[in-house]
Design an enzyme around this catalytic site. Structure first.
Site, PDB file in Angstrom:
ATOM      1  CG  ASP A   1      12.987 -46.719  33.280  1.00  0.00           C
ATOM      2  OD1 ASP A   1      13.143 -45.732  34.018  1.00  0.00           O
ATOM      3  OD2 ASP A   1      13.007 -46.653  32.040  1.00  0.00           O
TER       4      ASP A   1
ATOM      5  CG  ASN B   1      12.780 -43.201  37.455  1.00  0.00           C
ATOM      6  OD1 ASN B   1      12.393 -43.444  36.312  1.00  0.00           O
ATOM      7  ND2 ASN B   1      12.913 -41.966  37.901  1.00  0.00           N
TER       8      ASN B   1
END
Ligand code: MRU
Length: 363
Positions: free
Chosen positions: A240, A250
């Protein structure tokens, strides 16, 4: 991507750019539903409630959210307010703010009457770039798998959903797996179920099945054991937000997989299109989204009467904490698979130079 042999993307504008269509991911794998998003407010809600999710996809969705806002009101105040609402919808994935800021930059420079049409073009461009980047990630990741493949079944472990459902198409972590499968290599995927929202069990397993890739769903706690047993050849996850130093933010639980991979000498890769890299942030500055405790206290599934139901799994009275992401330090990351090749975390600066030299060319 193909669903029941029909080609789809996860997001697309209506023919005359009056609305945006998305696949409602909160109902998968039990029900396939296309939702029509007709306003900025609906798009903010779709992102917040995770009807659309996954870092690259919420970037594209936010870009289309800006286009919907310009359709409603092309003035400066509307532009700024739409950007603020979209950015606040989910804080961790940098792709969202990246896409919104890119839209704001382009649209602010235009006179209001030109913003609507331009916003739809720009959003389509961002979506198209995502597709190209993820396709290229697949090619670079395929080479990694080919290099490590000894002819027997190659076992990849993945966490959460970083497949085509998390992007406009192809996926990030799953893109190399689809490329390997399509190239005729024997690949099998260990799919972490990924509590609390079970994106692995609900989404990754479903899309791998749609593509015909052999896979097995495992509990989030099984990965370390499988690594000790020599049953994992490589871990590939999405991200992310990745720092310039190669720390990988993440889905919660990724860090534990990286620790287990490190302890068992299993290569650990993050597959990341360049808009997921935040060149400014430090690992300890990443805003980790805390979601509602109900996601932990309950679980959603298909009841015997074939209705989708949410049931409680924790006794009344116990509170829950729900941090949605964690950060894996760069020292545990073998490499970052990008659209421009595979980089050691400490070499990401080379990618930064390449990107600077090629502004406007996504791959
Ligand atoms: O909370 P989600 O489902 O949006 O989180 C998604 C992930 O953590 C993915 O691994 C990440 O966005 C990479 S997507 C290609």
């Amino acid at each position: 991507m193909y669903i029941d042999n029909k080609h789809y993307r996860t997001i697309w504008p209506s023919p005359r750019c009056q609305s945006v269509e998305i696949i409602n991911q909160t109902l998968l794998p039990f029900k396939f539903e296309v939702l029509q998003i007709t306003s900025l407010t609906m798009m903010v809600e779709a992102i917040r409630t995770m009807q659309v999710r996954g870092a690259p996809l919420i970037g594209a969705a936010a870009a289309y959210g800006m286009a919907l806002a310009m359709r409603e009101d092309d003035g400066d105040a509307s532009l700024q307010s739409a950007a603020a609402q979209l950015i606040a919808a989910r804080p961790t994935a940098v792709n969202l703010a990246w896409a919104v800021n890119r839209m704001v930059e382009t649209l602010t420079a235009l006179e209001p009457a030109k913003r609507n049409i331009n916003a739809w073009q720009q959003a389509a461009h961002i979506a198209e770039e995502d597709v190209k980047q993820n396709q290229a990630i697949g090619e670079h990741g395929l080479q990694l798998i080919k290099d490590a493949h000894d002819g027997s079944t190659f076992n990849v472990l993945t966490h959460c959903n970083a497949g085509w459902l998390a992007t406009v198409d192809y996926g990030t972590a799953l893109s190399p797996i689809y490329a390997a499968h399509d190239a005729g290599l024997a690949v099998h995927v260990w799919v972490d179920e990924t509590r609390p929202r079970n994106q692995g069990a609900s989404l990754t397993a479903w899309e791998l099945a749609q593509h015909g890739v052999p896979h097995t769903v495992i509990t989030d706690n099984a990965g370390g054991h499988l690594m000790q047993q020599g049953q994992v050849d490589m871990v590939i996850v999405g991200a992310d937000r990745v720092t310039a130093g190669g720390d990988v933010c993440n889905k919660i639980g990724t860090y534990l997989k990286a620790l287990a991979a490190h302890d068992n000498h299993v290569p650990f890769y993050a597959a990341v299109p360049s808009p997921t890299i935040d060149w400014q942030v430090k690992a300890n500055e990443i805003d980790i989204e805390n979601r509602h405790e109900d996601e932990v206290l309950t679980i959603t599934g298909l009841a015997q009467d074939q209705t989708i139901q949410q049931v409680r799994v924790v006794a009344e009275g116990s509170p829950a904490l729900n941090p949605a992401f964690d950060v894996t330090p760069a020292r545990l990351v073998t490499g970052i698979i990008t659209e421009r090749g595979v980089f050691k975390p400490s070499n990401l600066y080379q990618l930064a130079s390449q990107l600077e030299e090629s502004v406007g060319n996504p791959v």
